[in-house]
Design a protein around this motif. Sequence first.
Motif, PDB file in Angstrom:
ATOM      1  N   ALA A  56      12.366  17.312  82.902  1.00 19.89           N
ATOM      2  CA  ALA A  56      12.175  17.958  81.438  1.00 19.89           C
ATOM      3  C   ALA A  56      13.167  17.534  80.730  1.00 19.89           C
ATOM      4  CB  ALA A  56      11.910  19.179  81.608  1.00 19.89           C
ATOM      5  N   ILE A  57      12.755  17.502  79.199  1.00 23.59           N
ATOM      6  CA  ILE A  57      13.952  17.370  78.529  1.00 23.59           C
ATOM      7  C   ILE A  57      13.756  18.119  77.133  1.00 23.59           C
ATOM      8  CG2 ILE A  57      12.564  15.430  77.695  1.00 23.59           C
ATOM      9  CD1 ILE A  57      15.221  13.816  76.669  1.00 23.59           C
ATOM     10  N   THR A  58      14.679  18.615  76.257  1.00 24.32           N
ATOM     11  CA  THR A  58      14.211  19.364  74.993  1.00 24.32           C
ATOM     12  C   THR A  58      14.872  18.324  73.987  1.00 24.32           C
ATOM     13  OG1 THR A  58      14.138  21.401  75.840  1.00 24.32           O
ATOM     14  CG2 THR A  58      14.521  21.181  73.592  1.00 24.32           C
ATOM     15  N   VAL A  59      14.102  18.018  72.839  1.00 25.14           N
ATOM     16  CA  VAL A  59      14.623  17.047  71.910  1.00 25.14           C
ATOM     17  C   VAL A  59      14.232  17.834  70.453  1.00 25.14           C
ATOM     18  CG1 VAL A  59      14.174  15.281  72.893  1.00 25.14           C
ATOM     19  CG2 VAL A  59      12.243  16.054  71.519  1.00 25.14           C
ATOM     20  N   GLY A  60      15.175  17.325  69.376  1.00 24.34           N
ATOM     21  CA  GLY A  60      14.863  17.737  67.950  1.00 24.34           C
ATOM     22  C   GLY A  60      14.103  16.949  67.183  1.00 24.34           C
ATOM     23  N   GLU A 177      13.615  33.940  69.655  1.00 31.77           N
ATOM     24  CA  GLU A 177      14.310  32.940  69.018  1.00 31.77           C
ATOM     25  C   GLU A 177      13.926  31.499  69.974  1.00 31.77           C
ATOM     26  OE1 GLU A 177      16.438  32.956  66.588  1.00 31.77           O
ATOM     27  OE2 GLU A 177      16.788  35.197  66.369  1.00 31.77           O
ATOM     28  N   VAL A 178      14.348  30.583  69.349  1.00 37.36           N
ATOM     29  CA  VAL A 178      14.371  29.180  69.825  1.00 37.36           C
ATOM     30  C   VAL A 178      14.910  29.249  71.254  1.00 37.36           C
ATOM     31  CG1 VAL A 178      14.993  26.495  69.882  1.00 37.36           C
ATOM     32  CG2 VAL A 178      14.017  27.991  67.685  1.00 37.36           C
ATOM     33  N   GLY A 179      14.335  28.658  72.290  1.00 39.28           N
ATOM     34  CA  GLY A 179      14.934  28.389  73.482  1.00 39.28           C
ATOM     35  C   GLY A 179      14.645  27.008  74.045  1.00 39.28           C
ATOM     36  N   VAL A 180      15.327  26.715  75.054  1.00 35.06           N
ATOM     37  CA  VAL A 180      15.569  25.005  75.230  1.00 35.06           C
ATOM     38  C   VAL A 180      15.611  24.893  76.952  1.00 35.06           C
ATOM     39  CG1 VAL A 180      16.658  24.469  73.439  1.00 35.06           C
ATOM     40  CG2 VAL A 180      18.183  24.824  75.432  1.00 35.06           C
ATOM     41  N   HIS A 181      15.055  23.910  77.306  1.00 37.43           N
ATOM     42  CA  HIS A 181      14.636  23.711  78.700  1.00 37.43           C
ATOM     43  C   HIS A 181      15.124  22.128  79.220  1.00 37.43           C
ATOM     44  CE1 HIS A 181      11.533  22.907  82.045  1.00 37.43           C
ATOM     45  NE2 HIS A 181      12.682  23.339  82.664  1.00 37.43           N
ATOM     46  N   TYR A 182      15.781  22.095  80.142  1.00 36.14           N
ATOM     47  CA  TYR A 182      16.361  20.809  80.565  1.00 36.14           C
ATOM     48  C   TYR A 182      15.976  20.761  82.213  1.00 36.14           C
ATOM     49  CZ  TYR A 182      18.083  16.315  78.544  1.00 36.14           C
ATOM     50  OH  TYR A 182      18.088  15.380  77.683  1.00 36.14           O
ATOM     51  N   GLU A 183      15.607  19.563  82.844  1.00 41.10           N
ATOM     52  CA  GLU A 183      15.210  19.538  84.327  1.00 41.10           C
ATOM     53  C   GLU A 183      15.752  18.317  84.718  1.00 41.10           C
ATOM     54  OE1 GLU A 183      11.910  20.641  87.610  1.00 41.10           O
ATOM     55  OE2 GLU A 183      11.335  20.484  85.114  1.00 41.10           O
ATOM     56  N   HIS A 184      16.380  18.277  85.856  1.00 40.84           N
ATOM     57  CA  HIS A 184      16.565  16.846  86.634  1.00 40.84           C
ATOM     58  C   HIS A 184      16.314  16.964  88.097  1.00 40.84           C
ATOM     59  CE1 HIS A 184      17.880  13.851  83.963  1.00 40.84           C
ATOM     60  NE2 HIS A 184      19.160  14.488  83.563  1.00 40.84           N
ATOM     61  N   GLN A 185      15.890  16.069  88.859  1.00 36.65           N
ATOM     62  CA  GLN A 185      15.490  16.243  90.164  1.00 36.65           C
ATOM     63  C   GLN A 185      16.719  15.541  90.786  1.00 36.65           C
ATOM     64  OE1 GLN A 185      11.467  15.201  91.310  1.00 36.65           O
ATOM     65  NE2 GLN A 185      12.173  14.244  93.301  1.00 36.65           N
ATOM     66  N   ILE A 186      17.230  16.181  92.028  1.00 41.77           N
ATOM     67  CA  ILE A 186      18.402  15.760  92.597  1.00 41.77           C
ATOM     68  C   ILE A 186      18.072  15.814  94.039  1.00 41.77           C
ATOM     69  CG2 ILE A 186      20.709  16.723  93.096  1.00 41.77           C
ATOM     70  CD1 ILE A 186      20.172  18.265  90.173  1.00 41.77           C
ATOM     71  N   ALA A 187      18.765  14.566  94.714  1.00 46.22           N
ATOM     72  CA  ALA A 187      18.988  14.561  96.199  1.00 46.22           C
ATOM     73  C   ALA A 187      20.203  14.512  96.659  1.00 46.22           C
ATOM     74  CB  ALA A 187      18.201  13.350  96.496  1.00 46.22           C
ATOM     75  N   ILE A 188      20.524  15.077  97.955  1.00 48.50           N
ATOM     76  CA  ILE A 188      21.882  15.095  98.582  1.00 48.50           C
ATOM     77  C   ILE A 188      21.650  13.921  99.579  1.00 48.50           C
ATOM     78  CG2 ILE A 188      23.408  16.421  99.914  1.00 48.50           C
ATOM     79  CD1 ILE A 188      22.618  17.579  97.216  1.00 48.50           C
ATOM     80  N   VAL A 189      22.426  12.826  99.265  1.00 55.73           N
ATOM     81  CA  VAL A 189      22.642  11.574  99.998  1.00 55.73           C
ATOM     82  C   VAL A 189      23.922  11.432 100.295  1.00 55.73           C
ATOM     83  CG1 VAL A 189      21.983   9.306 100.044  1.00 55.73           C
ATOM     84  CG2 VAL A 189      20.552  10.864  98.808  1.00 55.73           C
ATOM     85  N   ASP A 190      24.305  11.017 101.617  1.00 59.00           N
ATOM     86  CA  ASP A 190      25.755  10.972 102.133  1.00 59.00           C
ATOM     87  C   ASP A 190      26.755  11.867 101.731  1.00 59.00           C
ATOM     88  OD1 ASP A 190      24.797   8.856 103.332  1.00 59.00           O
ATOM     89  OD2 ASP A 190      24.919   7.188 101.771  1.00 59.00           O
ATOM     90  N   ASN A 191      26.420  13.337 101.464  1.00 56.07           N
ATOM     91  CA  ASN A 191      27.183  14.366 101.202  1.00 56.07           C
ATOM     92  C   ASN A 191      27.607  14.554  99.737  1.00 56.07           C
ATOM     93  OD1 ASN A 191      27.535  15.374 103.895  1.00 56.07           O
ATOM     94  ND2 ASN A 191      29.008  13.542 104.265  1.00 56.07           N
ATOM     95  N   LYS A 192      26.521  13.738  98.852  1.00 55.50           N
ATOM     96  CA  LYS A 192      26.582  13.637  97.663  1.00 55.50           C
ATOM     97  C   LYS A 192      25.609  13.936  96.764  1.00 55.50           C
ATOM     98  CE  LYS A 192      28.791  11.144  93.554  1.00 55.50           C
ATOM     99  NZ  LYS A 192      28.963   9.434  93.278  1.00 55.50           N
ATOM    100  N   ALA A 193      25.640  14.761  95.655  1.00 54.94           N
ATOM    101  CA  ALA A 193      24.342  15.024  94.729  1.00 54.94           C
ATOM    102  C   ALA A 193      24.357  13.899  94.007  1.00 54.94           C
ATOM    103  CB  ALA A 193      24.412  16.464  94.156  1.00 54.94           C
ATOM    104  N   ILE A 194      22.902  13.295  93.947  1.00 52.63           N
ATOM    105  CA  ILE A 194      22.833  12.291  93.015  1.00 52.63           C
ATOM    106  C   ILE A 194      21.546  12.692  92.392  1.00 52.63           C
ATOM    107  CG2 ILE A 194      23.826  10.423  94.263  1.00 52.63           C
ATOM    108  CD1 ILE A 194      20.840   9.548  95.288  1.00 52.63           C
ATOM    109  N   ILE A 195      21.239  12.188  90.982  1.00 55.80           N
ATOM    110  CA  ILE A 195      20.274  12.564  89.741  1.00 55.80           C
ATOM    111  C   ILE A 195      19.246  11.612  90.410  1.00 55.80           C
ATOM    112  CG2 ILE A 195      19.624  12.866  87.494  1.00 55.80           C
ATOM    113  CD1 ILE A 195      22.333  14.276  87.095  1.00 55.80           C
ATOM    114  N   LEU A 196      18.065  11.807  90.495  1.00 56.42           N
ATOM    115  CA  LEU A 196      16.979  11.006  90.765  1.00 56.42           C
ATOM    116  C   LEU A 196      16.355  10.429  89.269  1.00 56.42           C
ATOM    117  CD1 LEU A 196      15.413  12.195  93.947  1.00 56.42           C
ATOM    118  CD2 LEU A 196      17.039  10.313  93.706  1.00 56.42           C
ATOM    119  N   THR A 197      16.440  11.593  88.314  1.00 53.68           N
ATOM    120  CA  THR A 197      15.433  11.507  87.025  1.00 53.68           C
ATOM    121  C   THR A 197      16.609  11.217  85.830  1.00 53.68           C
ATOM    122  OG1 THR A 197      15.716  13.750  87.168  1.00 53.68           O
ATOM    123  CG2 THR A 197      13.541  12.572  87.983  1.00 53.68           C
TER     124      THR A 197
END
Length: 200
Positions: A56-60, A177-197
């Motif tokens: 998810a993404i929020t934009v103006g 009031e105005v609210g916002v929302h952001y979302e990324h999908q994340i995987a734990i690979v080789d002991n590190k969190a990486i963002i898939l999105t």
Amino acid sequence: NARPAFKGLYDFPNSVCISKNGCVIHGIPDNEPLKEGDVVGFDVGVEINGWYGDAAITVGVGEIDEKYKKMIEVSKNAIYYAVDNIKPGMRYKQISKLLEEYITSHGFVPLKGYSGHGIGRKPHEEPQILNYVEGKPNQGEKVKNGHVFCLEPMLCQKCGEPILADNGWDVYCSDLEVGVHYEHQIAIVDNKAIILTEEE
């Protein structure tokens, strides 16, 4: 060969959640034209070959108020702050604590009652990952290599208590009031969190 994952999910009527201004999440799209100054969130899910993706993404729209720009940046950067500090063996509640600390340190509050989540063969799996801590952060499920999950900070300005609209979907902050929302999908690979999105 992908398909929209949200169409019909829990009887949601559309393919994308489009949440405008005071609606923080789960907005049902309508035919009202967008206008200068609107703040709009897009939450998109897909399924391909039995696997799910969610972001998810929020934009103006045009020029928006500076405080809304700040909210969007805080929502986005809360994810990066958490990702930089995620390590296998920590508790998911500790991720919730990281998100809450980041959000509140910038003057906003997390929306209560809604959360990030595990994802894989289903669009929503365990664990639930709140944007605030309930109970003790050193309890509960641990992060492990191979885990895939979504972090999705949902920010309100003053009060994070949710209000559900009569349509059963649109969620507002009780301060309206105005609210916002952001979302990324994340995987734990080789002991590190990486963002898939990651955005292009």
